[in-house]
Design a protein around this motif. Structure first.
Motif, PDB file in Angstrom:
ATOM      1  N   ALA A   1       0.810  -1.223   0.000  1.00  0.00           N
ATOM      2  CA  ALA A   1       0.000   0.000   0.000  1.00  0.00           C
ATOM      3  C   ALA A   1       0.848   1.280   0.000  1.00  0.00           C
ATOM      4  O   ALA A   1       0.314   2.371   0.217  1.00  0.00           O
ATOM      5  N   VAL A   2       2.147   1.135  -0.252  1.00  0.00           N
ATOM      6  CA  VAL A   2       3.032   2.301  -0.182  1.00  0.00           C
ATOM      7  C   VAL A   2       3.883   2.389  -1.447  1.00  0.00           C
ATOM      8  O   VAL A   2       4.553   1.420  -1.814  1.00  0.00           O
ATOM      9  N   THR A   3       3.851   3.535  -2.109  1.00  0.00           N
ATOM     10  CA  THR A   3       4.675   3.738  -3.314  1.00  0.00           C
ATOM     11  C   THR A   3       6.128   4.012  -2.888  1.00  0.00           C
ATOM     12  O   THR A   3       6.384   4.309  -1.724  1.00  0.00           O
ATOM     13  N   PRO A   4       7.081   3.918  -3.827  1.00  0.00           N
ATOM     14  CA  PRO A   4       8.472   4.228  -3.484  1.00  0.00           C
ATOM     15  C   PRO A   4       8.617   5.643  -2.902  1.00  0.00           C
ATOM     16  O   PRO A   4       7.801   6.524  -3.199  1.00  0.00           O
ATOM     17  N   VAL A   5       9.649   5.840  -2.085  1.00  0.00           N
ATOM     18  CA  VAL A   5       9.902   7.137  -1.454  1.00  0.00           C
ATOM     19  C   VAL A   5      10.135   8.201  -2.524  1.00  0.00           C
ATOM     20  O   VAL A   5      10.820   7.964  -3.513  1.00  0.00           O
ATOM     21  N   LYS A   6       9.521   9.357  -2.337  1.00  0.00           N
ATOM     22  CA  LYS A   6       9.663  10.463  -3.292  1.00  0.00           C
ATOM     23  C   LYS A   6      10.567  11.553  -2.716  1.00  0.00           C
ATOM     24  O   LYS A   6      11.022  11.441  -1.580  1.00  0.00           O
ATOM     25  N   PHE A   7      10.822  12.586  -3.513  1.00  0.00           N
ATOM     26  CA  PHE A   7      11.752  13.637  -3.079  1.00  0.00           C
ATOM     27  C   PHE A   7      11.138  15.002  -3.357  1.00  0.00           C
ATOM     28  O   PHE A   7      10.918  15.369  -4.507  1.00  0.00           O
ATOM     29  N   GLN A   8      10.833  15.754  -2.299  1.00  0.00           N
ATOM     30  CA  GLN A   8      10.187  17.055  -2.494  1.00  0.00           C
ATOM     31  C   GLN A   8      11.144  18.111  -3.021  1.00  0.00           C
ATOM     32  O   GLN A   8      10.699  19.151  -3.524  1.00  0.00           O
ATOM     33  N   GLY A   9      12.456  17.864  -2.919  1.00  0.00           N
ATOM     34  CA  GLY A   9      13.449  18.819  -3.424  1.00  0.00           C
ATOM     35  C   GLY A   9      13.395  20.132  -2.672  1.00  0.00           C
ATOM     36  O   GLY A   9      13.012  20.181  -1.508  1.00  0.00           O
TER      37      GLY A   9
END
Ligand SMILES: *[C@@H]1O[C@H](CO)[C@@H](O)[C@H](O)[C@H]1NC(C)=O
Ligand SMILES: *[C@@H]1O[C@H](CO)[C@@H](O)[C@H](O)[C@H]1NC(C)=O
Length: 338
Positions: A131-139
Motif C-alpha cells: 500500500a506504499v509507493t516508493p519514497v519520493k523527493f520534495q526537493g
C-alpha cells in the motif's frame, strides 16, 4: 650541552608543533570529507567563495554529527546526508513546510470511524501489504504537506481497490490553494484532502508530474482522475492509542517537528529526539512495531529521497510518554476516507 631550560623549551615547542599539526590533519580530513561528499551527492558550487562558505557549514555539521555518534548509547545514528552543507535556516525553508495558519476547512468530520477498533496487530508494515509507493523527493520546495496527503490517499486507494497508483503531488501544489495553503511555502494535508473531495478526484504522478515549484493549476493534465475520497477525519488529538487504531487500518498523514539537527541528519535506528512539538513538517505513518532493544516505534515515510534515514523512512519512538507523542506525532493526524 643542553641546559634544563633548553629541554623545557624544546618540549613546549614540540607540543605546540604537534598540536598545530593535528589541527591541520583535522582540517585536511574535513576538506577531504567534503570533497567525497560533493561527489556522492553530485554537488557543485558556483564560486570558490561559495565553496569555502559551504565547507565551513559542512565542517560544523560534521562535527555535530561525529560528537553525537561518539556520545554513546543512543538508539539511532546520524550521518552527513544531502543536507550537510546547509545551515539550519536554509534547511527549514527548503525542505519542510507544514503550516498551521488558515481557517479550519469545511467538511471536517467530527466522528472517528475507528473508535471501536479493539484488535490491532502487534506490528504492521503497509509497505509489505503493497500500500506504499516508493519514497519520493520534495526537493527545494516546502510542500511536504502534498507528499503526506498523497501517500495517505495512495494507501487507502490500494487498500480499497487493490491497485497501488502513484498519485500527483504537483496537482495539489498547483490547485490546492485554499484554506491557507501556500504551495512551496507550506500548507496542510486537510486542505489537500478537502481539495480532492471538491475536485472529485486526483490524477496520477505520470499525468501531472512533480516540478519542484508551484505552477498554475492545469485542468488538462488532471483530466484523468484515477482516485477520489469521500471525506477525511482527524485522529483524536494527543492520543497515540487512537493513532494506533487508524494506522492498523490505513496509512495516516501526520504533522511533526521535523527540523531539528537530530531529525535532519537521522540515518537509522529508533529516533528518540531531541524533538519538541513545534509542528513544522508533514510525513505519513505507514506502520508500527517494536525494535530489538524493545523500543516501540512508528514507521514513517518521509519525502526527502531514499538517501535520507532508513532508505527514506524513519522509525520514531512510540509511547514515549511525551504529551502529543514524540515530535508531536499525535497532535494533528488525519486520514482520508473512501
Ligand atoms: C543504554 O540505555 C538503555 C536505555 O536508556 C539502558 O537500559 C542501558 O543500560 C544503557 N546501556 C549502557 C551501556 O549504558
Ligand atoms: C462505537 O460503539 C458505540 C457503543 O456501541 C456506538 O454508539 C458507536 O456508534 C460506535 N462507533 C462507531 C464509529 O461505530
Amino acid at each position: 650541552m643542553m641546559s634544563l631550560i633548553h629541554v623545557f623549551l624544546f618540549l613546549i615547542f614540540g607540543t605546540l608543533a604537534s598540536l598545530a599539526m593535528s589541527r591541520t590533519i583535522h582540517e585536511t580530513f574535513i576538506v577531504d570529507k567534503h570533497e567525497e561528499w560533493m561527489v556522492d551527492y553530485n554537488r557543485k558550487y558556483e564560486s570558490k567563495l561559495e565553496k569555502e562558505k559551504r565547507l565551513n557549514i559542512f565542517k560544523e555539521n560534521l562535527e555535530y554529527i561525529e560528537s553525537f555518534n561518539n556520545g554513546g548509547n543512543r538508539s539511532f545514528k546520524l550521518s552527513p546526508n544531502e543536507f550537510a552543507d546547509m545551515t539550519q535556516d536554509e534547511f527549514i525553508a527548503a525542505h519542510t513546510g507544514y503550516k498551521m495558519q488558515g481557517n479550519p476547512t469545511l467538511s471536517e468530520s467530527t466522528s472517528f470511524m475507528y473508535e471501536n477498533v479493539s484488535d490491532v496487530p502487534t506490528n504492521l508494515d503497509w509497505r509489505v501489504q503493497g500500500a506504499v509507493t516508493p519514497v519520493k523527493f520534495q526537493g527545494q520546495c516546502g510542500c511536504c504537506w502534498a507528499f503526506s496527503a498523497v501517500a495517505a490517499i495512495e494507501g487507502i486507494v490500494q487498500i480499497k481497490t487493490g491497485s497501488l497508483i502513484s498519485l500527483s503531488e504537483q496537482q495539489l501544489l498547483d490547485c490546492s490553494t485554499d484554506g491557507g495553503n501556500r504551495g512551496c511555502d507550506g500548507g496542510r494535508m486537510v486542505n489537500a484532502f478537502e481539495y480532492v473531495i471538491r475536485n472529485q478526484g486526483i490524477t496520477t504522478e505520470e499525468s501531472y508530474p512533480y516540478q519542484e515549484t508551484q505552477e498554475t493549476c492545469d485542468t488538462e493534465k488532471q483530466i484523468n482522475k484515477v482516485a477520489t475520497i469521500n471525506e477525511y477525519q482527524m485522529v483524536p488529538e494527543n492520543d497515540e492509542e487512537a493513532l494506533l487504531k487508524v494506522v492498523a487500518s490505513q496509512p495516516v498523514s501526520v504533522a511533526i517537528e521535523g527540523h531539528g539537527q537530530d531529525f535532519r541528519f537521522y540515518s537509522g535506528g529508533v529516533f528518540t529526539g531531541d524533538c519538541g512539538n513545534a509542528l513544522s513538517h508533514a510525513v505519513t505513518v505507514v506502520g508500527y512495531g517494536t525494535s530489538e532493544e524493545g523500543l516501540n516505534y512508528w514507521l514513517v515515510k518521509n519525502s526527502w529521497g531514499e538517501t535520507w534515514g532508513e532508505k527514506g523512512y524513519i522509525r520514531i519512538q512510540r509511547d514515549a510518554n511525551t504529551p502529543g507523542g514524540l515530535c508531536g506525532i499525535a497532535m494533528k493526524a488525519s486520514y482520508p476516507v473512501m
